[in-house]
Write a protein that holds these residues in place. Sequence first.
Motif, PDB file in Angstrom:
ATOM      1  N   UNK A 299      46.658  34.464  -5.499  1.00 25.20           N
ATOM      2  CA  UNK A 299      47.047  33.816  -4.301  1.00 25.20           C
ATOM      3  C   UNK A 299      48.447  34.137  -3.635  1.00 25.20           C
ATOM      4  N   UNK A 300      49.167  34.662  -4.553  1.00 30.46           N
ATOM      5  CA  UNK A 300      50.408  35.136  -3.795  1.00 30.46           C
ATOM      6  C   UNK A 300      50.075  36.424  -3.376  1.00 30.46           C
ATOM      7  N   UNK A 301      49.156  37.269  -3.850  1.00 28.19           N
ATOM      8  CA  UNK A 301      48.934  38.583  -3.417  1.00 28.19           C
ATOM      9  C   UNK A 301      48.162  38.380  -2.073  1.00 28.19           C
ATOM     10  N   UNK A 302      47.422  37.369  -1.830  1.00 28.09           N
ATOM     11  CA  UNK A 302      46.897  37.173  -0.465  1.00 28.09           C
ATOM     12  C   UNK A 302      47.669  36.836   0.436  1.00 28.09           C
ATOM     13  N   UNK A 303      48.697  35.810   0.193  1.00 28.59           N
ATOM     14  CA  UNK A 303      49.627  35.396   0.958  1.00 28.59           C
ATOM     15  C   UNK A 303      50.339  36.521   1.437  1.00 28.59           C
ATOM     16  N   UNK A 304      50.705  37.508   0.425  1.00 26.11           N
ATOM     17  CA  UNK A 304      51.499  38.590   1.009  1.00 26.11           C
ATOM     18  C   UNK A 304      50.751  39.435   2.202  1.00 26.11           C
ATOM     19  N   UNK A 305      49.276  39.753   1.838  1.00 24.97           N
ATOM     20  CA  UNK A 305      48.721  40.431   2.666  1.00 24.97           C
ATOM     21  C   UNK A 305      48.472  39.792   4.152  1.00 24.97           C
ATOM     22  N   UNK A 306      48.417  38.484   4.266  1.00 22.41           N
ATOM     23  CA  UNK A 306      48.456  37.643   5.473  1.00 22.41           C
ATOM     24  C   UNK A 306      49.723  37.685   6.026  1.00 22.41           C
ATOM     25  N   UNK A 307      50.985  37.497   5.544  1.00 22.24           N
ATOM     26  CA  UNK A 307      52.272  37.445   5.936  1.00 22.24           C
ATOM     27  C   UNK A 307      52.542  39.088   6.597  1.00 22.24           C
ATOM     28  N   UNK A 308      52.288  39.889   5.683  1.00 20.76           N
ATOM     29  CA  UNK A 308      52.525  41.278   6.223  1.00 20.76           C
ATOM     30  C   UNK A 308      51.641  41.961   7.352  1.00 20.76           C
ATOM     31  N   UNK A 309      50.251  41.664   7.299  1.00 21.50           N
ATOM     32  CA  UNK A 309      49.090  42.049   8.228  1.00 21.50           C
ATOM     33  C   UNK A 309      48.477  41.278   9.146  1.00 21.50           C
TER      34      UNK A 309
END
Length: 256
Positions: A82-92
């Motif tokens: 979930x944190x991995x996807x959060x990071x993807x959304x936050x970054x890109x």
Amino acid sequence: MTTYLEAPEAFAPSAGRVAVVTGGSRGIGRAVCLKLARDGLAVVVNYVGDTAAAEETVKTITAASGRAISVRADVADEHAVAALFDRAEDEFGGVDIVVNAAGRLALSPIADLDLAVLDAMHRTNIRGTFVVAQQAARRLRAGGSFVGFSTSVVGTQLPAYGAYAASKGAVEAITLILARELRGRDITVNTVAPGPTGTDLFLEGKTPEQIDALAKAPALERLGTPEDIAEVVAFLTGPEGHWVNGQILRANGGLV
């Protein structure tokens, strides 16, 4: 061998699409990252242990004017994913493609397999696929794609591959189910099942004679390359392959 990132001009103009690739630091996962980056996508390179390899993949992409970050996460850990996807959304800004290339292989006759090894492999290959697929189902934008990974050994059923083939059979079993569950959202779900492919994971522990025999098994009489498989993933996740849905694609050079 020709690689995908020989020159900055290899990149297509970005269309704002974003890919999360698990197991993206080495082997097929790395080749998928490089191919998708070349096609203009921002790439989140997931890894679990080899930080240096993940950073090298990111460096290769960004040196050619692509966009990429690396994010560590165990695919079987729902909170980390979930944190991995959060990071993807936050970054890109979102996620359009998810490629679950992370996997574990252990070979042994069924009678001799250490059950702790079985549990570890199935944790990554089955639970990990399910956890990543859950997040993909919740987060993929319209027009997106999920690609899982199986193996052609599910069909060839070679000795010593029992536990591994069983774990990948589970991946195949959920493919069409997930595609149907995502009806109405314009999201495709497919699984790629490579044949013998020249990755470190495949080559480890095999003699030259075993490798030669496996290379001669497909009708094309060679091992696949990670780039061969990356091209298949790019097709399935691109506009040309968007009518393919709920399928198992055996990319194996004619292995029977």
